[in-house]
Design an enzyme around this catalytic site. Structure first.
Site, PDB file in Angstrom:
ATOM      1  CG  ASP A  36      -0.351   0.135   2.531  1.00 49.23           C
ATOM      2  OD1 ASP A  36       0.803   0.593   2.587  1.00 49.23           O
ATOM      3  OD2 ASP A  36      -0.998  -0.213   3.531  1.00 49.23           O
ATOM      4  CE  LYS A  58      -7.208   0.436   1.477  1.00 46.76           C
ATOM      5  NZ  LYS A  58      -8.183  -0.361   2.235  1.00 46.76           N
ATOM      6  CG  MET A 173      -5.417   7.162   8.889  1.00 45.63           C
ATOM      7  SD  MET A 173      -6.124   5.572   8.371  1.00 45.63           S
ATOM      8  CE  MET A 173      -6.836   4.989   9.919  1.00 45.63           C
TER       9      MET A 173
END
Length: 505
Positions: A36, A58, A173
């Site tokens: 990722d 992502k 996040m």
């Protein structure tokens, strides 16, 4: 028949050195690596040359592949009897959706193992000089998703308990949801003046730290323009940063440095500068390739016993010479000549082949080799120099003048690298690169070729560091003024010279 298996591997928070030994072993063994956005590309250098690489990165609003499709991909690859590594930033089970992937594998009777990674929840604050716990300040901490949809009817986060029950809160996040997060914390009892910090690209040279408060965080982040990936940490431990900050106190912290060495050789310079805090951008201006024909070198190796001296002027010459020696079915025992090496890196590599250089000049350039060899060269002595196809002529010319019979054979060639010159020119034009490093004359001329007609003007936008005087002379001949010239003509010497320059500022 080999049975497929999936390893769910945590790559750590960003600094590629923060990965476990077991994780590296899995990467080396893998047939397929599914990785990722937050897994450092340098980790993939440990993989086999024929590994299948699949990027499924992502970002917050840009998904290369849906999670459901990633789950199925892992199943499909394992059912092909492949060893699959699912390489994730951080830890697979800390908001990494590793649990979902594991359940899908279990459902399909696919064996799997979990290799934990260092989570950003602890390591990123640590790199910012913020311990998540500290005696007398914080005896508890919690890790919370910052990605919860603020528009959903009911939050799954128990804000009424979380806001005041835990000393240190780490939201992963959460940058884009800061107004929602801070609003809930204040509403449920966390004082607005509670110290807080936002840390972007933590543990990497690009790391940015914004110290703020719960009440001011959203406004400060918007003003600073901070974007993901970042964490939000809340608690009085943030005040310790004033004393404990260490990573961003390094001498080269935040300096954007262009490394122009060949890709295969860039790591030593990149790693050395990165350890001092530099943000290195690798843009190879050269690439090392075999000569158009190895015939001259092979012929010289076939008559190796005729030579009195064997001179190596680079590590590339050593590597290609011994590769052809092995191809001829020979080894170090075939070398009866005395050996000279242009500098300590070349001499150190020779030791890997069982050769201790007889001559290593005090000055690591051709002139130094000539001066060191002069007392030993007798009329008619035969000298072999395996080196780059195009190189300075001073060494063979001077040795010939001393009476030696010199055979210069191409062991390799240097070509212009495959760096995108237009993109690099734009970075230089916009001031995104602070320092350019040149490790040979060919890195200078090739970078100019890559940048086009205005190459010298683009290079003038940044400072220039040269590995030695020959490289510096090439810069000056092309209208480029070096800001620093290493006194020791090695990568170590170049790093030391760059460090000294910034310490004096």
């Amino acid at each position: 028949m080999k049975q497929g298996i999936v390893y769910l591997v945590g790559a750590g928070p960003g600094d590629y050195g923060l990965i476990s030994v077991k994780a590296i072993e899995c990467i080396k063994e893998a047939d397929t690596i599914v990785y990722d956005r937050l897994a450092d590309d340098r980790l993939l250098a440990h993989a086999r040359s024929n590994v299948e690489l699949i990027y499924v990165g992502k970002a917050s609003s840009d998904h290369t592949m849906r999670q459901e499709d990633i789950n199925q991909l892992l199943v499909d690859k394992a059912q092909e009897n492949k060893i699959v590594v699912r390489l994730k930033g951080g830890d697979p089970f800390v908001f990494g959706r590793g649990g979902e992937e594991a359940l899908k594998l279990l459902e399909n009777h696919i064996p799997f193992e979990v290799v934990p990674g260092i989570t950003s929840a602890i390591s990123v604050p640590a790199y910012a000089g913020i311990p998540v716990t500290h005696r007398g300040i914080a005896t508890s901490f919690a890790v919370i998703t910052g990605h919860e949809d603020p528009t959903k009817a009911e939050s799954t986060i128990k804000w009424d308990k979380l806001a005041t029950a835990v000393d240190t809160l780490v939201f992963l996040m959460g940058v884009e949801n800061l107004p929602y997060i801070t609003g809930n914390l204040i509403e449920h009892g966390r004082p607005a003046d509670t110290p807080a910090a936002v840390i972007r690209w933590g543990t990497k040279p690009e790391q940015e730290v914004l110290v703020t408060t719960v009440g001011q965080a959203a406004q400060d982040v918007a003003a600073r323009g901070l974007k993901p990936p970042a964490i939000f940490i809340v608690g009085h431990v943030v005040t310790l940063r004033d004393k404990l900050a260490w990573f961003d106190n390094k001498v080269l912290y935040g300096k954007k440095v262009l490394v122009t060495r060949a890709r295969e050789q860039a790591s030593a310079l990149t790693d050395g500068l990165a350890k001092l805090g530099a943000n290195c951008i690798e843009a190879p201006a050269i690439k090392i390739v075999p000569p158009e024909s190895y015939e001259p070198l092979d012929e010289a190796i076939a008559r190796l016993n005729e030579y009195n001296w064997l001179i190596f002027t680079s590590v590339n010459g050593v590597e290609h010479f011994f590769s052809r020696l092995a191809a001829a079915g020979l080894d170090t025992r075939a070398i009866a000549a005395r050996v000279a090496a242009i500098g300590s890196p070349t001499a150190n590599l020779l030791k890997n082949y069982g050769i201790t250089a007889d001559i290593i000049p005090a000055e690591f350039r051709a002139e130094g080799v000539i001066e060191a060899l002069e007392p030993y060269i007798k009329q008619g002595m035969k000298v072999l120099i395996p080196r780059a196809l195009v190189a300075r002529d001073i060494l063979p010319v001077k040795l010939t003048e001393l009476g030696a019979v010199v055979n210069v054979v191409p062991a390799y060639r240097t070509l212009v690298g495959d760096t995108d010159g237009l993109k690099l020119a734009a970075k230089l034009e916009q001031g995104e690169i602070e320092l350019i490093t040149f490790t040979s004359s060919s890195t200078v001329t090739n970078l100019l070729n890559l940048l086009g007609q205005e190459g010298a003007r683009f290079i003038a936008k940044a400072k220039v560091a040269c590995i030695g005087p020959i490289t510096a002379e090439t810069c000056l001949a092309n209208g480029i003024k070096p800001d620093v010239i290493a006194e020791e003509y090695t990568i170590k010497g170049l790093i030391a010279a760059i460090t000294a320059m910034y310490r004096e500022e």
